[in-house]
Design a protein around this motif. Structure first.
Motif, PDB file in Angstrom:
ATOM      1  N   PRO A  77       0.799  -1.230   0.000  1.00  0.00           N
ATOM      2  CA  PRO A  77       0.000   0.000   0.000  1.00  0.00           C
ATOM      3  C   PRO A  77       0.825   1.271   0.000  1.00  0.00           C
ATOM      4  O   PRO A  77       0.300   2.356  -0.278  1.00  0.00           O
ATOM      5  N   ILE A  78       2.128   1.157   0.298  1.00  0.00           N
ATOM      6  CA  ILE A  78       2.981   2.337   0.425  1.00  0.00           C
ATOM      7  C   ILE A  78       4.152   2.209  -0.542  1.00  0.00           C
ATOM      8  O   ILE A  78       4.737   1.137  -0.704  1.00  0.00           O
ATOM      9  N   MET A  79       4.507   3.310  -1.186  1.00  0.00           N
ATOM     10  CA  MET A  79       5.614   3.312  -2.134  1.00  0.00           C
ATOM     11  C   MET A  79       6.946   3.170  -1.401  1.00  0.00           C
ATOM     12  O   MET A  79       7.199   3.851  -0.405  1.00  0.00           O
ATOM     13  N   THR A  80       7.775   2.261  -1.894  1.00  0.00           N
ATOM     14  CA  THR A  80       9.113   2.067  -1.356  1.00  0.00           C
ATOM     15  C   THR A  80      10.123   2.100  -2.495  1.00  0.00           C
ATOM     16  O   THR A  80       9.763   1.959  -3.671  1.00  0.00           O
ATOM     17  N   ALA A  81      11.396   2.233  -2.144  1.00  0.00           N
ATOM     18  CA  ALA A  81      12.437   2.353  -3.164  1.00  0.00           C
ATOM     19  C   ALA A  81      12.607   1.072  -3.972  1.00  0.00           C
ATOM     20  O   ALA A  81      13.006   1.112  -5.138  1.00  0.00           O
ATOM     21  N   THR A  82      12.305  -0.068  -3.376  1.00  0.00           N
ATOM     22  CA  THR A  82      12.528  -1.358  -4.049  1.00  0.00           C
ATOM     23  C   THR A  82      11.249  -2.014  -4.549  1.00  0.00           C
ATOM     24  O   THR A  82      11.290  -3.143  -5.028  1.00  0.00           O
ATOM     25  N   LEU A  83      10.112  -1.322  -4.450  1.00  0.00           N
ATOM     26  CA  LEU A  83       8.838  -1.954  -4.797  1.00  0.00           C
ATOM     27  C   LEU A  83       8.784  -2.330  -6.270  1.00  0.00           C
ATOM     28  O   LEU A  83       8.322  -3.425  -6.626  1.00  0.00           O
ATOM     29  N   GLY A 106      -2.399   0.327  -2.649  1.00  0.00           N
ATOM     30  CA  GLY A 106      -3.090   1.477  -2.083  1.00  0.00           C
ATOM     31  C   GLY A 106      -3.167   2.561  -3.145  1.00  0.00           C
ATOM     32  O   GLY A 106      -2.642   2.411  -4.250  1.00  0.00           O
ATOM     33  N   TRP A 107      -3.795   3.665  -2.807  1.00  0.00           N
ATOM     34  CA  TRP A 107      -3.920   4.742  -3.786  1.00  0.00           C
ATOM     35  C   TRP A 107      -2.560   5.313  -4.165  1.00  0.00           C
ATOM     36  O   TRP A 107      -2.377   5.848  -5.264  1.00  0.00           O
ATOM     37  N   ASP A 108      -1.568   5.205  -3.287  1.00  0.00           N
ATOM     38  CA  ASP A 108      -0.234   5.727  -3.593  1.00  0.00           C
ATOM     39  C   ASP A 108       0.541   4.830  -4.551  1.00  0.00           C
ATOM     40  O   ASP A 108       1.510   5.275  -5.179  1.00  0.00           O
ATOM     41  N   THR A 109       0.154   3.566  -4.647  1.00  0.00           N
ATOM     42  CA  THR A 109       0.924   2.609  -5.443  1.00  0.00           C
ATOM     43  C   THR A 109       0.153   1.991  -6.598  1.00  0.00           C
ATOM     44  O   THR A 109       0.721   1.207  -7.354  1.00  0.00           O
ATOM     45  N   ILE A 110      -1.108   2.333  -6.761  1.00  0.00           N
ATOM     46  CA  ILE A 110      -1.942   1.638  -7.738  1.00  0.00           C
ATOM     47  C   ILE A 110      -1.425   1.799  -9.166  1.00  0.00           C
ATOM     48  O   ILE A 110      -1.440   0.858  -9.966  1.00  0.00           O
ATOM     49  N   ASP A 111      -0.931   2.993  -9.520  1.00  0.00           N
ATOM     50  CA  ASP A 111      -0.438   3.204 -10.881  1.00  0.00           C
ATOM     51  C   ASP A 111       0.811   2.376 -11.149  1.00  0.00           C
ATOM     52  O   ASP A 111       0.953   1.767 -12.218  1.00  0.00           O
ATOM     53  N   GLY A 295     -10.391  -4.998 -26.139  1.00  0.00           N
ATOM     54  CA  GLY A 295      -9.828  -4.094 -27.118  1.00  0.00           C
ATOM     55  C   GLY A 295     -10.515  -2.741 -27.198  1.00  0.00           C
ATOM     56  O   GLY A 295     -10.258  -1.973 -28.130  1.00  0.00           O
ATOM     57  N   MET A 296     -11.354  -2.426 -26.231  1.00  0.00           N
ATOM     58  CA  MET A 296     -12.078  -1.158 -26.253  1.00  0.00           C
ATOM     59  C   MET A 296     -11.236  -0.010 -25.705  1.00  0.00           C
ATOM     60  O   MET A 296     -11.456   1.152 -26.066  1.00  0.00           O
ATOM     61  N   VAL A 297     -10.298  -0.320 -24.826  1.00  0.00           N
ATOM     62  CA  VAL A 297      -9.360   0.674 -24.323  1.00  0.00           C
ATOM     63  C   VAL A 297      -7.946   0.133 -24.484  1.00  0.00           C
ATOM     64  O   VAL A 297      -7.735  -1.083 -24.578  1.00  0.00           O
ATOM     65  N   LEU A 298      -6.986   1.037 -24.498  1.00  0.00           N
ATOM     66  CA  LEU A 298      -5.596   0.674 -24.750  1.00  0.00           C
ATOM     67  C   LEU A 298      -4.704   1.171 -23.612  1.00  0.00           C
ATOM     68  O   LEU A 298      -5.001   2.204 -22.989  1.00  0.00           O
ATOM     69  N   ARG A 299      -3.628   0.441 -23.363  1.00  0.00           N
ATOM     70  CA  ARG A 299      -2.609   0.840 -22.392  1.00  0.00           C
ATOM     71  C   ARG A 299      -1.492   1.566 -23.115  1.00  0.00           C
ATOM     72  O   ARG A 299      -1.070   1.164 -24.200  1.00  0.00           O
ATOM     73  N   HIS A 300      -1.001   2.637 -22.498  1.00  0.00           N
ATOM     74  CA  HIS A 300       0.136   3.371 -23.051  1.00  0.00           C
ATOM     75  C   HIS A 300       1.115   3.661 -21.918  1.00  0.00           C
ATOM     76  O   HIS A 300       0.739   4.265 -20.913  1.00  0.00           O
ATOM     77  N   ALA A 301       2.349   3.234 -22.080  1.00  0.00           N
ATOM     78  CA  ALA A 301       3.367   3.530 -21.067  1.00  0.00           C
ATOM     79  C   ALA A 301       3.708   5.016 -21.111  1.00  0.00           C
ATOM     80  O   ALA A 301       3.772   5.629 -22.174  1.00  0.00           O
ATOM     81  N   ASP A 302       3.881   5.583 -19.942  1.00  0.00           N
ATOM     82  CA  ASP A 302       4.293   6.982 -19.846  1.00  0.00           C
ATOM     83  C   ASP A 302       5.747   7.082 -20.317  1.00  0.00           C
ATOM     84  O   ASP A 302       6.637   6.483 -19.712  1.00  0.00           O
ATOM     85  N   PRO A 303       6.024   7.819 -21.397  1.00  0.00           N
ATOM     86  CA  PRO A 303       7.404   7.888 -21.899  1.00  0.00           C
ATOM     87  C   PRO A 303       8.367   8.556 -20.925  1.00  0.00           C
ATOM     88  O   PRO A 303       9.575   8.350 -21.007  1.00  0.00           O
ATOM     89  N   GLN A 304       7.840   9.333 -19.989  1.00  0.00           N
ATOM     90  CA  GLN A 304       8.685  10.025 -19.032  1.00  0.00           C
ATOM     91  C   GLN A 304       8.793   9.312 -17.691  1.00  0.00           C
ATOM     92  O   GLN A 304       9.645   9.652 -16.877  1.00  0.00           O
ATOM     93  N   ASP A 305       7.925   8.318 -17.470  1.00  0.00           N
ATOM     94  CA  ASP A 305       7.929   7.586 -16.203  1.00  0.00           C
ATOM     95  C   ASP A 305       7.428   6.182 -16.457  1.00  0.00           C
ATOM     96  O   ASP A 305       6.225   5.963 -16.624  1.00  0.00           O
ATOM     97  N   GLY A 306       8.350   5.240 -16.518  1.00  0.00           N
ATOM     98  CA  GLY A 306       7.972   3.862 -16.815  1.00  0.00           C
ATOM     99  C   GLY A 306       7.149   3.205 -15.727  1.00  0.00           C
ATOM    100  O   GLY A 306       6.648   2.099 -15.913  1.00  0.00           O
ATOM    101  N   ARG A 307       6.993   3.882 -14.601  1.00  0.00           N
ATOM    102  CA  ARG A 307       6.214   3.309 -13.502  1.00  0.00           C
ATOM    103  C   ARG A 307       4.745   3.666 -13.595  1.00  0.00           C
ATOM    104  O   ARG A 307       3.986   3.387 -12.675  1.00  0.00           O
ATOM    105  N   ARG A 308       4.320   4.271 -14.711  1.00  0.00           N
ATOM    106  CA  ARG A 308       2.923   4.674 -14.839  1.00  0.00           C
ATOM    107  C   ARG A 308       2.404   4.296 -16.218  1.00  0.00           C
ATOM    108  O   ARG A 308       3.129   4.317 -17.202  1.00  0.00           O
TER     109      ARG A 308
END
Length: 334
Positions: A77-83, A106-111, A295-308
């Motif tokens: 549920p909480i963001m950590t450096a090694t998550l 959690g809401w902090d780590t869902i993305d 196939g109704m929606v698509l995923r796109h990686a954030d080019p500036q942040d691979g964690r989203r």
């Protein structure tokens, strides 16, 4: 001469303290708030054999050492450096070994967690209630395929009944454990206010004349993001007059939000889309996966942040919704 060996008491295997064979599927729990004594009742209720409980900092090494694990329950549920590194390791092992994975974000780590999922069988929960967590564990632990015989339908009905009973039993166990309040630092299973009650980006907007004037409606090509959000706002205020639970339609609400974002040239994150769905986040995540699989929606990686990961409408879906708006306006204004 008496044989010393033959004069001894005969060997009786039954007298040795041999542990009973345990053929249940195994469960490894990763959490920073629990120990074996606290998690064991949950594993027992889910009919899983508990391998152990480890903290997030030690989870990577434990996974390397663990020779076999059927199900992994990971609370993050909480963001950590090694998550991020841990999630990649978990998903890689899940794909290689077939391990079932239940991730509780959690809401902090869902993305981040959503962006790291690679296995089609990984379940993602966010602030789950006892029933949602129970259902996830029962589903993860159920690897019994249908036989394909003539009794397949009857067996499937029986299995569904068994699953329902298992979910109910496990939910009661989880509920009893949380009410004992033994774990002060444990993530709460209480959802509190519904997601629809939480602050969102939607605000009151002026009435759009094209919806109310009896004049000839504008062509579908003139559809604006503000008009789409106005419809979303109209759907939200139903809860001011009638019970909101009667009108839950998360898939449509998410599609409307994505259409408005497309018209406004904005990007939508997973967490933002969950809020737009106006349902508990685990339900919203399930619908996002369904819409993605169709196939109704698509995923796109954030080019500036691979964690989203960003979610967008597929072109065919956007075109169909735009045509629907044109057709519905003709009905409203005709």
């Amino acid at each position: 001469m008496t044989d010393n060996f033959s004069s001894q008491v005969p060997f009786k295997a039954a007298e040795l303290p041999i542990a009973k064979r345990d053929d249940r599927q195994s469960l490894l729990v990763v959490a920073d708030w629990a120990d074996m004594e606290e998690v064991a009742p949950i594993a027992d209720a889910a009919k899983l054999r508990l391998l152990g409980v480890t903290g997030l900092a030690d989870a990577s090494a434990r996974l390397d050492e663990q020779t076999q694990c059927d199900t992994l329950l990971l609370f993050c549920p909480i963001m950590t450096a090694t998550l991020e590194r841990l999630l990649v390791q978990v998903e890689t092992q899940a794909i290689q070994t077939g391990m079932a994975v239940v991730l509780v974000a959690g809401w902090d780590t869902i993305d981040l967690v959503f962006a790291c999922i690679r296995s089609a069988h990984t379940q993602l929960l966010c602030d789950p209630d006892p029933v949602e967590l129970a259902a996830a564990l029962v589903t993860a632990g159920d690897h019994r395929p249908l036989s394909g015989s003539v009794h397949e339908v009857d067996r499937e009905g029986l299995r569904l009944q068994q699953l329902s009973e298992e979910v109910g039993r496990l939910a009661r166990t989880l509920d009893a454990l949380t009410q004992r309040n033994k774990i002060a630092a444990a993530p709460s299973f209480d959802l509190g206010p519904r997601i629809s009650d939480r602050p969102s980006d939607y605000i009151g907007m002026p009435v759009i004349t094209s919806f109310t004037e009896p004049a000839r409606p504008a062509p579908a090509a003139s559809l604006t993001g503000q008009q789409v959000r106005d419809m979303l706002r109209a759907r939200r205020i139903r809860a001011d007059f009638l019970p909101g639970d009667l009108f839950a339609d998360p898939a449509w609400d998410m599609l409307l939000d994505l259409l408005a974002a497309r018209l406004e040239q904005e990007r939508v994150s997973v967490s933002s889309l969950c809020i737009a769905a106006a349902v508990p986040p685990t339900t919203a995540l399930r619908w996002i996966r369904t819409l993605t699989d169709k196939g109704m929606v698509l995923r796109h990686a954030d080019p500036q942040d691979g964690r989203r990961v960003f979610i967008s409408l597929a072109d065919d879906t956007a075109e169909a919704m735009t045509r629907w708006f044109g057709a519905s306006r003709r009905l409203l204004c005709g």
